[in-house]
Design a protein around this motif. Structure first.
Motif, PDB file in Angstrom:
ATOM      1  N   ALA A 892       0.816  -1.218   0.000  1.00 15.28           N
ATOM      2  CA  ALA A 892       0.000   0.000   0.000  1.00 15.28           C
ATOM      3  C   ALA A 892       0.849   1.267   0.000  1.00 15.28           C
ATOM      4  O   ALA A 892       0.350   2.351   0.235  1.00 15.28           O
ATOM      5  CB  ALA A 892      -0.912   0.005   1.220  1.00 15.28           C
ATOM      6  N   THR A 893       2.159   1.137  -0.241  1.00 18.81           N
ATOM      7  CA  THR A 893       3.032   2.299  -0.225  1.00 18.81           C
ATOM      8  C   THR A 893       2.655   3.259  -1.342  1.00 18.81           C
ATOM      9  O   THR A 893       2.338   2.845  -2.448  1.00 18.81           O
ATOM     10  CB  THR A 893       4.497   1.847  -0.396  1.00 18.81           C
ATOM     11  N   THR A 894       2.719   4.538  -1.080  1.00 18.55           N
ATOM     12  CA  THR A 894       2.346   5.536  -2.083  1.00 18.55           C
ATOM     13  C   THR A 894       3.400   5.601  -3.182  1.00 18.55           C
ATOM     14  O   THR A 894       4.564   5.273  -2.963  1.00 18.55           O
ATOM     15  CB  THR A 894       2.223   6.927  -1.421  1.00 18.55           C
ATOM     16  N   VAL A 928       4.069   9.766   6.894  1.00 12.86           N
ATOM     17  CA  VAL A 928       3.538  10.010   8.238  1.00 12.86           C
ATOM     18  C   VAL A 928       2.682   8.845   8.706  1.00 12.86           C
ATOM     19  O   VAL A 928       2.755   8.424   9.868  1.00 12.86           O
ATOM     20  CB  VAL A 928       2.729  11.323   8.234  1.00 12.86           C
ATOM     21  N   ASN A 929       1.888   8.285   7.816  1.00 15.25           N
ATOM     22  CA  ASN A 929       0.952   7.233   8.211  1.00 15.25           C
ATOM     23  C   ASN A 929       1.448   5.837   7.865  1.00 15.25           C
ATOM     24  O   ASN A 929       0.700   4.874   7.974  1.00 15.25           O
ATOM     25  CB  ASN A 929      -0.400   7.466   7.533  1.00 15.25           C
ATOM     26  N   ASP A 930       2.668   5.735   7.398  1.00 14.12           N
ATOM     27  CA  ASP A 930       3.211   4.440   6.993  1.00 14.12           C
ATOM     28  C   ASP A 930       4.379   4.099   7.908  1.00 14.12           C
ATOM     29  O   ASP A 930       5.513   4.508   7.677  1.00 14.12           O
ATOM     30  CB  ASP A 930       3.665   4.498   5.529  1.00 14.12           C
ATOM     31  N   ASN A 961      13.437   5.147  15.300  1.00 13.20           N
ATOM     32  CA  ASN A 961      12.886   4.047  14.507  1.00 13.20           C
ATOM     33  C   ASN A 961      11.701   3.416  15.225  1.00 13.20           C
ATOM     34  O   ASN A 961      11.827   2.940  16.362  1.00 13.20           O
ATOM     35  CB  ASN A 961      13.972   2.996  14.264  1.00 13.20           C
ATOM     36  N   PRO A 962      10.511   3.380  14.566  1.00 14.78           N
ATOM     37  CA  PRO A 962       9.324   2.840  15.248  1.00 14.78           C
ATOM     38  C   PRO A 962       9.269   1.318  15.256  1.00 14.78           C
ATOM     39  O   PRO A 962       8.456   0.739  15.983  1.00 14.78           O
ATOM     40  CB  PRO A 962       8.168   3.422  14.426  1.00 14.78           C
ATOM     41  N   ASP A 963      10.064   0.667  14.463  1.00 17.20           N
ATOM     42  CA  ASP A 963      10.037  -0.800  14.379  1.00 17.20           C
ATOM     43  C   ASP A 963      11.058  -1.354  15.360  1.00 17.20           C
ATOM     44  O   ASP A 963      12.265  -1.132  15.222  1.00 17.20           O
ATOM     45  CB  ASP A 963      10.359  -1.241  12.951  1.00 17.20           C
ATOM     46  N   SER A 964      10.576  -2.087  16.361  1.00 17.11           N
ATOM     47  CA  SER A 964      11.481  -2.581  17.398  1.00 17.11           C
ATOM     48  C   SER A 964      12.500  -3.562  16.838  1.00 17.11           C
ATOM     49  O   SER A 964      13.658  -3.598  17.276  1.00 17.11           O
ATOM     50  CB  SER A 964      10.671  -3.253  18.515  1.00 17.11           C
TER      51      SER A 964
END
Length: 1365
Positions: A892-894, A928-930, A961-964
């Motif tokens: 779903a990446t833009t 921002v939302n991905d 980084n939001p991915d642990s």
């Protein structure tokens, strides 16, 4: 530039004019044929003939040959080429001989009909293997051995139906000699026959006197011959000096027809008849539909004409000629002409020696007007050099620009200019340019006699010398441009002008170009136009106005317009200024005439709109370039169609000529529209919307068209650059990251002396296949046997090709091709010219410009372009193709994020981490939302910051980084990299909010997985804990480090590190509150539980059971101290004796005591014993043994002894006398016995026991010391080792001491008395002594007497004590 093979034919001198001709294969018009678009052309000069085989589809190798026949001049019409099923046969006629060359047919040179190579061998490849003087293929003419007057005037040659080679020669006597060579594959002899006028006269008028039948007049001499074969006969047509056309039958050897061509002249026959014909020409054309037609050119001064006749056969072998048409020409010098089914094509030289080509329909032309062929103009005679321009650069640009000069002309001029004999055939185009520059500059420098010049004088000298060389090039270019013949392919209708140095192809002219280029006379005579029949009058008037504008425009104003386009100035404003200049200088009222003529146009808006529509090549959508649904054979043929370098050069020049013409047309139309605005009230209805439409719609459209055609012209004149292979491969590797699947691998198909423009490069590599696919997409090529009609095909190809180049079309193949082929300078120029006005593919142009900047090392500019292109990523086909091939496109990446990802990969591949960080930071704002994309971008930023050494920025990116999972990977990489770089301070000082445990886990994992002596992860972890005041953890880390060092690194260095580790652990625990000064002992063994460790299996493949958890051991401070002392002992031992380090590393405390004693480290051994509560006996025994050895060995080689003695601390140093090592050892032993007292003097006992066991006398000081502590024990030792005398003496002394004599030496405070404390004697030992003395016959009388005395006193004392009670 064509390289010729040179071959000589030696044979047996009249001067003939240079000639040329061409031959097209019968199947050259069939798409699926090997010979499609293939032809041969030749030229003769003196005794030399040159053959060149050309193909528009594939490049032919070894395709040129030059034959020289010494002393034999080539006759006019003396070359004929015909093909048979298996062979191509070339017939050559010279003034003294005839020759035949038999070459293989192209269709039989290849194993398969499917030829897939880009290059093919020419039929001339193996011509060197032929024996050209072989009698079967050559013949010396017997009648030509005399004077020059006996040489033939003209000739013709052909192959009969039986395969024989026939040569017809016009002899000066008027006869026609026919030489026949047998078929090349048959035996036979050469035959000669002579066709004379008398043979006809004898048959038809046998009664005529001999004088009339005798010798022929010189007027019968044939000046032009032509041959036509019927099934059973061959007709030879001879146009003679008496202006008569004669037709001979070869079969009957008689003249069947005589026609006086002057009968077809309307006037002046007598005047013409009086002079013999010299330049008349005869041509034939045959087709099954119309039969045989003849065209005769009558060269009459100022009244030249063409007569077209048709041969008509009647009964009884009688023939006549029907007159079809007579066409007149005002041109003087005819070079050649060709008759086709409907037209006559002709080439002349005008009074200025310029080539003029025209054609006319001989059946449907009522006005007799010849159609113009617009020939490419010769280069300008003078080059305009501006005051601010460098003459050398301007002249080089003109000389080496396409469409100006051939390489042959420049090379010839260079040879003459240098007045030398150097050959430059092996130079590349760039090398030739350099050679010209050096030559002219050297010539200039050689002429300078003064040392100082002002700039203007030097500039004038440059112009002088460069103009001299330019004039030389012009001269030779004119010579090479001399036309020799005209060739038309019957199969494809392709028209070529064969010139002395090259071949010119005639292309159909588009309607709009045709009108603009036509002369005023032609426009006036035209009633209809092919553009719009209903608007013919208005369009013709408008075009006439355009021509008037063109003619009235001064050179300086035309240059200003050209310069404005180059400098990206507004064409509308510049045209307005040009118009003002024209109005201001309108001395001849030309502008007024134009304005008056404009008023004759009924509907100018519609006419202008039609012209603009014709000029605009914009299409709606990009076309599919795949060969869908075609068989393999067809697809292969289409992939090669018009694919040779000749075709590419031809099409590139056609685009350039079209662009040049239309640039001028648009320029003139723009000026004309500005004039309309000036006189609008006189032309348009006041207040109408037409003037507004002109100003707001037509003028901007025309301005854009002008810029577009200027772009096409510049690109078609821009040469491609040769890219070194290593740079090309590197750039292609970078481009592979973009995954442009439709892009092709760059190929070079051009010889070194034929430079390739970027338009030709684009045509060959990309556009051609797409064009052919589009043309043939809806045709059944294989079933219909498609014929390649040249005018129709080339028009379609040019139109579609220009549409691919058109910047306002969706197709972006041209810039993409330039990018893929590393033509970065040319691509930058293209983008520069397009930028101000083109609103299509804006983002794509910014992207390719960014790639150009990357190639030139301008990273920041490239980044700016990539950012600007991102706004159009979901709107333009090229940018969508960039993102569509990415494997992440299914998510779903833009599109914009996919685009950023592709650009980031490109920047990473090139190696520009700073730009990657900048662009990734920008991309984060789009994601921002991905969260997934954000994590990937932060990971990229972290990686490149880390690579750049920006540790703080890398840490910040890590924390963002939001991915642990990715965060943990980055954290692990950060730890490893900083450790490898020894940048531990940064790592320790980072706060690692919420990641403290992970950091510790990573460092622990790394510490337990790598070599202890190479990496310092334990020390890092220790510093990490210390920095956070976690001393207990720090102590645990260092203790584990020490344990592993003891197990794995049993070397001196390892032991040193182990001691330091234990010491650091002790220091840490001493900083902790006593209640918490403990640690958990790390597990033993080499395996540690690490994150990510794979589960273990047993032999059956099942998961092994989890090991039973062991008991946890708690280590307190005192336990660590013990370990430290043990480690210190090991280190001391290893330092004293390095080879023992490996053994000491695994030894426990007891084993270490033994090793230390053995080495002589008694101080250390004693400390270790006291720490671990071990007995000191092994130490004393060991030292005693060393003393024994020293005493027995003496003072020899005592260096080692002194070494271990020095390792132990002696109480005092004796300076009064010299002391030996033995003395020092005994002194050390005495010191230890004194320092470490024991119960019952067990240490004394063990020392004496050791001495006695080795038979060494016991020193007095040792005996005295033992007597004072435990005399009974000493007595037992004497008895154990049979020291009876010493024992007896000891008993005597002991009894005396009891009795008060020397009691202090035995530790007796008060001697024996009635009032003293009780005393005792070791009676058992004394009894044993007495027994042994009696057995050994030693005198025991003294002992018994002493004991008797003692007993007496004891008895006496006992009585007194009892009495006292």
């Amino acid at each position: 530039m064509i390289k010729y093979k040179i071959k000589s034919i030696h044979s047996g001198g009249v001067k003939y004019a240079d000639s040329a001709g061409g031959f097209s294969y019968e199947d050259s018009g069939k798409l699926l044929s090997v010979t499609s678009n293939r032809f041969i052309h030749w030229s003769t000069s003196g005794d030399t003939v040159q053959f060149v085989e050309q193909s528009l589809d594939t490049n032919l190798l070894n395709n040129a040959v030059r034959l020289r026949i010494p002393n034999c001049l080539l006759l006019p019409g003396g070359v004929c080429i015909q093909e048979t099923f298996n062979n191509v046969i070339i017939l050559i006629v010279t003034s003294q001989s005839v020759h035949r060359l038999v070459l293989p047919h192209p269709s039989h040179m290849y194993r398969s009909d499917l030829v897939t190579e880009l290059q093919m061998q020419s039929i001339f490849t193996d011509i060197g293997k032929l024996n050209l003087n072989e009698p079967a293929h050559s013949y010396v003419l017997p009648f030509a051995q005399g004077t020059q007057t006996s040489a033939p005037s003209t000739s013709a040659a052909w192959i009969s139906h039986q395969g024989e080679a026939l040569f017809a020669l016009a002899s000066p006597s008027g006869a026609i000699t026919v030489v026949t060579l047998p078929a090349h594959d048959q035996d036979g002899t050469v035959s000669i026959l002579e066709l004379k006028q008398s043979s006809m006269m004898q048959r038809l008028a046998g009664w005529m006197p001999t004088a009339i039948r005798g010798d022929q007049s010189i007027s019968d001499l044939a000046i032009s011959l032509a041959v036509h074969q019927l099934e059973d006969d061959t007709f030879i047509f001879a146009l003679c000096q008496d202006h008569k056309l004669r037709m001979w039958s070869l079969k009957h050897q008689m003249c069947l027809l005589v026609t006086d061509m002057l009968d077809y002249m309307p006037a002046g026959r007598g005047e013409v008849k009086a002079s013999p014909a010299q330049a008349h020409k005869l041509r034939l054309f045959f087709s099954s539909s119309i039969g045989l037609c003849l065209a005769i050119y009558l060269a009459v001064p100022k009244r030249s004409q063409f007569c077209v006749l048709q041969l008509v056969a009647s009964e009884n072998n009688r023939y006549s000629l029907d007159h079809i048409s007579t066409l007149f020409s005002t041109q003087e010098t005819l070079v050649d002409f060709v008759l086709t089914a409907t037209d006559i094509w002709a080439v002349w030289l005008d009074n200025d020696n310029q080539t003029v080509a025209k054609y006319i329909s001989f059946e449907h032309n009522t006005t007799g007007t010849w159609n113009q062929v617009f020939v490419q103009p010769s280069p300008e005679e003078e080059v305009h050099v501006g005051e601010d321009q460098d003459p050398r650069e301007i002249y080089l640009d003109v000389l080496f620009s396409p469409l100006r000069f051939t390489a042959s002309a420049i090379i010839k001029a260079l040879q003459i200019y240098k007045r030398g004999t150097e050959r430059y055939s092996d130079l590349s185009w760039e090398e030739l340019k350099k050679e010209v520059t050096v030559t002219v500059e050297n010539e200039l420098q050689g002429s300078v006699t003064e040392y100082e010049f002002c700039q203007e004088d030097y500039r004038l000298l440059q112009v002088e010398f460069w103009s001299k060389f330019y004039a030389c090039c012009l001269q030779y270019q004119d010579v090479l441009s001399t036309p020799l013949a005209l060739h038309i392919s019957p199969a494809t209708a392709m028209v070529c002008i064969l010139k002395k140095g090259f071949v010119s192809f005639l292309l159909p002219c588009f309607a709009i170009d045709h009108l603009y280029l036509s002369s005023d006379d032609y426009l006036i005579s035209e009633e209809e136009t092919p553009i719009a029949e209903e608007m013919s009058h208005d369009i013709l008037q408008l075009v006439q106005c355009l021509r008037m504008v063109n003619e009235s425009l001064p050179e300086d104003m035309a240059y200003d317009m050209e310069k404005a386009l180059e400098d990206l100035l507004s064409p509308e404003k510049v045209s307005e200024k040009v118009l003002e200049g024209l109005l201001a200088s309108d001395n001849g009222n030309v502008i007024q005439d134009i304005a008056n003529k404009l008023q004759d146009i009924n509907n100018p808006i519609v006419a202008i709109n039609m012209l603009l529509r014709e000029l605009d090549l914009e299409t709606d959508a990009e076309t599919d370039s795949r060969h869908s649904g075609q068989p393999l054979r067809v697809r292969i043929s289409l992939s090669q169609l018009y694919g040779s370098s000749v075709a590419a050069s031809l099409i590139g020049q056609a685009v350039c000529q079209t662009a040049m013409t239309r640039t001028l047309l648009c320029r003139d139309l723009l000026i004309l529209q500005q004039l309309y605005l000036r006189i609008g009230n006189n032309v348009f209805v006041p207040g109408s919307a037409q003037l507004l439409q002109l100003q707001q719609d037509f003028i901007p459209r025309c301005s854009n068209l002008l810029c577009t055609y200027h772009l096409l012209k510049q690109m078609s004149l821009t040469l491609s650059s040769s890219v070194p292979l290593d740079i090309l491969n590197a750039d292609l590797q970078h481009l592979s990251v973009l995954e442009l699947s439709d892009s092709t691998t760059p190929t070079s198909r051009r010889s070194v002396l034929n430079p390739q423009t970027v338009v030709e490069l684009f045509y060959q590599n990309v556009a051609r296949k797409a064009i052919m696919s589009q043309i043939f997409s809806q045709q059944d090529v294989e079933g219909n046997q498609t014929m390649l009609h040249w005018p129709q095909m080339i028009s379609s190809v040019l139109t579609l090709f220009c549409q691919f180049l058109w910047p306002s079309n969706p197709s972006f193949l041209f810039p993409e091709c330039l990018m893929v082929n590393c033509q970065y300078a040319q691509l930058q120029e293209c983008v520069r010219l397009v930028g101000p006005w083109c609103q299509v593919n804006v983002g794509s142009y910014r992207f390719v410009l960014g790639h150009c900047y990357l190639a030139s090392g301008e990273g920041q500019k490239a980044l700016q372009c990539f950012q600007e292109a991102a706004a159009e990523v979901d709107k333009e086909e090229f940018l969508m193709k960039l993102t569509g091939s990415d494997e992440e496109a299914a998510t779903a990446t833009t599109p914009r994020l996919l685009y950023y990802n592709k650009v980031l990969r490109l920047l990473e591949d090139i190696g520009l981490p700073e730009l990657v960080v900048n662009l990734a930071t920008l991309a984060i704002s789009e994601a921002v939302n991905d969260e997934r994309c954000q994590a990937a971008l932060w990971t990229r930023i972290f990686k490149h910051h880390l690579d750049l050494g920006h540790n703080s920025q890398a840490y910040e990116a890590l924390m963002q980084n939001p991915d642990s999972s990715r965060q943990l990977d980055c954290l692990r990489q950060l730890v490893v990299v900083l450790c490898e770089r020894a940048q531990l301070r940064d790592l320790v000082q980072f706060s690692f909010v919420n990641l403290h445990d992970e950091v510790v886990s990573i460092i622990e994992s790394r510490a337990r997985a790598v070599d202890l002596m190479t990496h310092n992860y334990y020390e890092l972890l220790y510093a990490f804990h210390i920095n956070r005041h976690n001393y207990r953890k720090a102590g645990t880390v260092m203790f584990e480090y020490g344990m592993r060092l003891g197990r794995e690194v049993r070397t001196l260095r390892g032991l040193q590190k182990q001691v330091n580790c234990y010491l650091a652990a002790l220091s840490c625990l001493r900083l902790v509150h006593p209640d918490y000064a403990w640690i958990v002992q790390p597990s033993s063994g080499a395996a540690y539980e690490r994150p990510g460790t794979s589960p273990k299996r047993n032999y059956d493949g099942e998961f092994a059971a989890d090991p039973v958890s062991q008991q946890i051991d708690i280590l307190e401070l005192k336990d660590l101290e013990k370990e430290y002392v043990l480690a210190r002992s090991r280190l001391t031992l290893a330092q004293q004796e390095p080879p023992s380090a490996a053994i000491a590393g695994g030894a426990n405390s007891q084993e270490m005591v033994a090793l230390l004693v053995q080495t002589g480290l008694f101080d250390t051994a004693l400390t270790l014993c006291q720490t671990f509560n071990l007995s000191l006996t092994p130490v004393f025994e060991g030292l005693t043994f060393k003393c024994i050895k020293l005493q027995c060995k003496g003072d020899r080689d005592q260096t080692e002894v002194w070494n271990w003695l020095a390792a132990n601390q002696l109480p005092t140093v004796i300076t009064t006398k010299e002391s030996s090592a033995t003395d020092e050892a005994w002194r050390l032993l005495a010191h230890y016995l004194e320092k470490y007292p024991s119960q019952n003097a067990q240490y004394h006992c063990c020392v004496i026991n050791k001495l006695l066991s080795h038979g060494v006398p016991v020193p007095d000081w040792l005996i005295n010391g033992h007597k004072e502590v435990d005399a009974a024990a000493l007595l037992r030792l004497y008895l154990n080792y049979d020291q009876l005398e010493s024992a007896a003496e000891l008993v005597l002394e002991y009894v005396d001491a009891l009795l008060g004599k020397g009691h202090q030496y035995f530790g007796i405070e008060r001697p024996f008395s009635a009032t003293a404390s009780l005393v005792w004697l070791p009676y058992t030992s004394i009894d044993q002594l007495l027994r042994n003395l009696s057995e050994s016959q030693i005198n025991e009388k003294n002992l018994k007497d002493k004991l008797a005395e003692y007993h007496r006193l004891v008895d006496q004392s006992s009585r007194h004590r009892l009495m006292a009670r």
